[in-house]
Motif scaffolding. Structure first.
Motif, PDB file in Angstrom:
ATOM      1  N   MET A   1       0.837  -1.193   0.000  1.00 10.31           N
ATOM      2  CA  MET A   1       0.000   0.000   0.000  1.00 10.31           C
ATOM      3  C   MET A   1       0.873   1.244   0.000  1.00 10.31           C
ATOM      4  O   MET A   1       1.494   1.576   1.002  1.00 10.31           O
ATOM      5  N   GLN A   6      -4.793   4.485  -6.040  1.00 14.22           N
ATOM      6  CA  GLN A   6      -5.224   3.113  -6.315  1.00 14.22           C
ATOM      7  C   GLN A   6      -5.142   2.206  -5.091  1.00 14.22           C
ATOM      8  O   GLN A   6      -6.058   1.436  -4.813  1.00 14.22           O
ATOM      9  N   SER A   7      -4.040   2.289  -4.345  1.00 11.40           N
ATOM     10  CA  SER A   7      -3.916   1.395  -3.187  1.00 11.40           C
ATOM     11  C   SER A   7      -4.873   1.808  -2.069  1.00 11.40           C
ATOM     12  O   SER A   7      -5.392   0.959  -1.339  1.00 11.40           O
ATOM     13  N   SER A   8      -5.136   3.105  -1.939  1.00 13.52           N
ATOM     14  CA  SER A   8      -6.135   3.550  -0.962  1.00 13.52           C
ATOM     15  C   SER A   8      -7.516   3.010  -1.328  1.00 13.52           C
ATOM     16  O   SER A   8      -8.304   2.622  -0.460  1.00 13.52           O
ATOM     17  N   LEU A  10      -8.136   0.180  -2.990  1.00 19.05           N
ATOM     18  CA  LEU A  10      -8.169  -1.243  -2.660  1.00 19.05           C
ATOM     19  C   LEU A  10      -8.445  -1.463  -1.180  1.00 19.05           C
ATOM     20  O   LEU A  10      -9.251  -2.318  -0.803  1.00 19.05           O
ATOM     21  N   ALA A  25      -2.076  -4.838   5.307  1.00 20.29           N
ATOM     22  CA  ALA A  25      -1.625  -3.872   4.312  1.00 20.29           C
ATOM     23  C   ALA A  25      -0.200  -3.479   4.706  1.00 20.29           C
ATOM     24  O   ALA A  25       0.094  -3.300   5.894  1.00 20.29           O
ATOM     25  N   GLN A 129      -0.989 -11.309  -3.089  1.00 20.55           N
ATOM     26  CA  GLN A 129      -0.650  -9.890  -2.932  1.00 20.55           C
ATOM     27  C   GLN A 129      -1.484  -9.052  -3.901  1.00 20.55           C
ATOM     28  O   GLN A 129      -1.406  -9.234  -5.114  1.00 20.55           O
ATOM     29  N   TRP A 130      -2.268  -8.135  -3.352  1.00 17.13           N
ATOM     30  CA  TRP A 130      -3.068  -7.245  -4.186  1.00 17.13           C
ATOM     31  C   TRP A 130      -2.248  -6.015  -4.556  1.00 17.13           C
ATOM     32  O   TRP A 130      -1.659  -5.370  -3.687  1.00 17.13           O
ATOM     33  N   VAL A 131      -2.242  -5.700  -5.838  1.00 18.70           N
ATOM     34  CA  VAL A 131      -1.488  -4.559  -6.340  1.00 18.70           C
ATOM     35  C   VAL A 131      -2.459  -3.554  -6.952  1.00 18.70           C
ATOM     36  O   VAL A 131      -3.316  -3.924  -7.758  1.00 18.70           O
ATOM     37  N   GLY A 132      -2.324  -2.293  -6.572  1.00 19.38           N
ATOM     38  CA  GLY A 132      -3.253  -1.256  -7.011  1.00 19.38           C
ATOM     39  C   GLY A 132      -2.924  -0.714  -8.389  1.00 19.38           C
ATOM     40  O   GLY A 132      -2.361   0.375  -8.519  1.00 19.38           O
ATOM     41  N   ASN A 151       0.676 -12.347  -7.364  1.00 17.58           N
ATOM     42  CA  ASN A 151       0.062 -11.043  -7.587  1.00 17.58           C
ATOM     43  C   ASN A 151      -1.361 -11.157  -8.137  1.00 17.58           C
ATOM     44  O   ASN A 151      -1.657 -11.998  -8.979  1.00 17.58           O
ATOM     45  N   HIS A 153      -4.652  -8.281  -9.294  1.00 23.28           N
ATOM     46  CA  HIS A 153      -4.925  -6.875  -9.594  1.00 23.28           C
ATOM     47  C   HIS A 153      -6.439  -6.635  -9.585  1.00 23.28           C
ATOM     48  O   HIS A 153      -7.084  -6.587 -10.636  1.00 23.28           O
TER      49      HIS A 153
END
Length: 293
Positions: A1, A6-8, A10, A25, A129-132, A151, A153
């Motif tokens: 994060m 974008q990460s905010s 998610l 996070a 792992q979530w990537v923004g 990963n 998305h």
């Protein structure tokens, strides 16, 4: 994060239950983010993550600004703009992402998996792992370079653009979500330099001072006899930041302004959906503890 748009998004989508709840996070702190980013991160942690039971970790490999000026500290180079002695332009290698972002995240992931370095991670043990990454930058979506990180998305799965993310954050009272990047990143455009100068005099003084201090390259390289064959600058014009033509509006900025003017005059021609208006239309690989390649 990274605590950018974008990460905010998610994190908030997960906290609200629109996406499944994440376990953690991770914010990789370079030590030289704008104060607006740290303030926004605090707000995300206390107002979004904590009430949802999501723990936010802050990890770090050091302070990129002080490391660059410390002759006793090994420094992973940032991509400085170089003016060589023969007048030709150049650029130093970008190793900072690997050292100050990817490395501490991987260390924390290994710790959370129960296999800190140098332990071997058993086959089949991994994190998702979530990537923004949003649709307007889909080309940046890549698989992880290690088997213990898979990963995903989610914004691409949702079909969300950066504009969709901004609309969503605005609905949550987070319209002022800042861009996440080092305060003195050489990849800044003129708009970002102007924003620092015009909104935060203390941070502007900081980046101007750093720009002057880095003229001969990082201190560790100089101390070990690997002096830069030229002069280094933060601004792509390769003149001191205090003198750089940052009030010049680039072609890209003009195009963006024209696009907004067209929408004001003609409206959004693409229509909308019930869930999101559709009118608005890379980190280097590295091993666990090596430099970016």
């Amino acid at each position: 994060m990274g605590a950018g748009v974008q990460s905010s998004t998610l994190l908030a989508l997960s906290a609200e239950g629109i996406l499944p709840k994440v376990d953690y996070a991770i914010f990789a702190d370079t030590g030289w983010e704008p104060e607006a980013v740290y303030s926004h991160l605090d707000r995300l942690e206390h107002e979004i993550a904590r009430p949802a039971g999501i723990h936010v970790f802050r990890v770090s490999s050091g302070n990129i600004r002080s490391d660059a000026l410390n002759p006793d500290r090994r420094f992973a180079s940032m991509p400085l703009h170089v003016l060589n002695k023969d007048g030709r332009p150049g650029m130093t290698r970008r190793q900072c992402t690997g050292e100050y972002k990817i490395k501490p995240i991987k260390q924390k992931v290994r710790e959370l998996l129960g296999h800190p370095y140098p332990a071997r991670i058993p086959k089949g043990v991994f994190v998702e792992q979530w990537v923004g990454i949003s649709t307007d930058e889909f080309h940046r979506a890549k698989d992880a370079d290690v088997k213990y990180m898979h990963n995903r998305h989610p914004l691409l799965d949702l079909g969300w653009s950066r504009a969709d993310c901004i609309r969503y954050l605005t609905s949550l009272g987070l319209a002022e979500t800042p861009k996440s990047s080092c305060l003195g990143c050489p990849f800044h455009g003129n708009a970002q330099w102007r924003h620092i100068r015009d909104t935060s005099p203390s941070e502007w003084a900081d980046v101007v001072a750093f720009d002057a201090a880095i003229r001969q390259g990082n201190a560790r390289a100089n101390a070990t006899g690997n002096r830069l064959l030229g002069e280094a600058f933060l601004h792509r014009s390769r003149v001191p930041l205090s003198q750089a033509p940052i009030d010049h509006v680039t072609a890209a900025e003009r195009a963006a302004l024209q696009d907004e003017a067209d929408k004001l005059e003609n409206g959004v021609v693409d229509g909308c959906s019930p869930w999101a208006c559709r009118g608005d239309t890379d980190a280097p690989a590295q091993d666990d503890f090596g430099l970016a390649t």
